[in-house]
Scaffold this motif. Structure first.
Motif, short mmCIF file in Angstrom:
data_model
loop_
_atom_site.label_atom_id
_atom_site.label_comp_id
_atom_site.label_asym_id
_atom_site.label_seq_id
_atom_site.Cartn_x
_atom_site.Cartn_y
_atom_site.Cartn_z
N VAL A 212 34.32 15.50 -61.10
CA VAL A 212 35.55 15.82 -61.83
C VAL A 212 36.51 16.60 -60.94
O VAL A 212 37.71 16.30 -60.88
N MET A 213 35.99 17.59 -60.21
CA MET A 213 36.85 18.39 -59.33
C MET A 213 37.16 17.64 -58.04
O MET A 213 38.30 17.66 -57.55
N LEU B 12 38.59 25.05 -65.03
CA LEU B 12 37.15 24.89 -65.19
C LEU B 12 36.44 26.24 -65.07
O LEU B 12 35.47 26.50 -65.77
N ALA B 13 36.95 27.12 -64.20
CA ALA B 13 36.36 28.45 -64.07
C ALA B 13 36.57 29.26 -65.35
O ALA B 13 35.67 29.98 -65.79
N LEU C 15 28.75 27.14 -60.51
CA LEU C 15 30.15 26.76 -60.35
C LEU C 15 30.55 26.77 -58.87
O LEU C 15 31.22 25.86 -58.39
N ILE C 16 30.13 27.81 -58.14
CA ILE C 16 30.45 27.88 -56.72
C ILE C 16 29.78 26.74 -55.96
O ILE C 16 30.38 26.13 -55.06
N ALA D 292 38.93 34.17 -62.37
CA ALA D 292 39.10 33.20 -63.44
C ALA D 292 37.91 33.21 -64.40
O ALA D 292 38.08 33.13 -65.62
N VAL D 293 36.69 33.32 -63.87
CA VAL D 293 35.51 33.37 -64.73
C VAL D 293 35.54 34.62 -65.60
O VAL D 293 35.25 34.57 -66.80
#
Length: 223
Positions: free
Chosen positions: A57-58, A68-69, A84-85, A175-176
């Protein structure tokens, strides 16, 4: 004529990388608002499939990484930051590899048509680690476009991966954290003043990135 057609397609590719993620993020946001428990209750196998899907997706520019984050922070909190990373890193490699297939020869030729453009391009290639780090650090540089441009200008794969991962850490964590503080997506959108310090932090990252790029650009002017 062939050069112009190739340049048109390369520019169109970059436009796709910049615009389409914002459209697709609306769909993900609607799903998150309407049924957040769907993601919370995923079993281990489903979570693995979810994170593998985020890589594509990314990497294919189907959703903005910052959005997303926020989503990950909202659903899983900081427990989701490490997968995520990892997904960011793999998505970077994917986007970089796809851009390499495009090559970007017409765009590079277009940039080199002036002495200033050629000098700037040489500067980016010579200081690729710093340029990638600063581009990733800045909140305004789209993830997918950065992947494509760095591949086009000939940045080394190792520099791209290492500098990109380091540069993404501060803005990803920010962002998270913002996502963890949102009671709902509606609250996050309707009460942006509640996250004023994040705005200041984002501005700080932007200033550091901009100042760093200015310093790097001055080096190429004086050389």
């Amino acid at each position: 004529m062939r050069f112009r057609r190739k340049l048109f397609f390369e520019i169109g590719y970059l436009v796709w990388m910049g615009l389409f993620p914002f459209i697709s993020s609306l769909a993900l946001g609607i799903v998150a608002i309407s049924n957040p428990s769907f993601f919370i209750n995923l079993d281990l196998g489903q979570q693995i499939l979810f994170w593998l899907a985020t890589v594509f997706v990314m990497g294919l520019a189907l959703c903005p990484t910052t959005f997303l984050a926020l989503f990950v922070g909202y659903i899983w909190g900081f427990q989701g930051i490490w997968p995520l990373i990892a997904a960011y890193s793999l998505a970077s490699m994917l986007g970089f590899g796809i851009a390499k297939l495009w090559k970007g020869q017409a765009m590079i030729r277009w940039i080199k048509r002036t002495k200033r453009g050629a000098t700037f391009l040489s500067n980016v290639q010579a200081q690729s680690f710093s340029w990638v780090f600063l581009a990733r650090l800045s909140p305004i540089f789209p993830f997918a476009i950065t992947n494509a441009l760095m591949a086009f200008v000939g940045v080394s794969f190792l520099d791209f991966c290492l500098a990109g991962m380091i540069g993404m850490l501060p803005r990803t964590a920010l962002a998270v954290w913002s996502g963890t503080q949102a009671k709902s997506w509606e609250y996050l959108v309707n009460h942006p003043e509640s996250f004023s310090w994040q705005d200041g932090a984002s501005l700080g990252l932007l200033l550091v990135s901009g100042l760093g790029m200015y310093i790097l650009a001055k080096k190429q002017v004086s050389s």
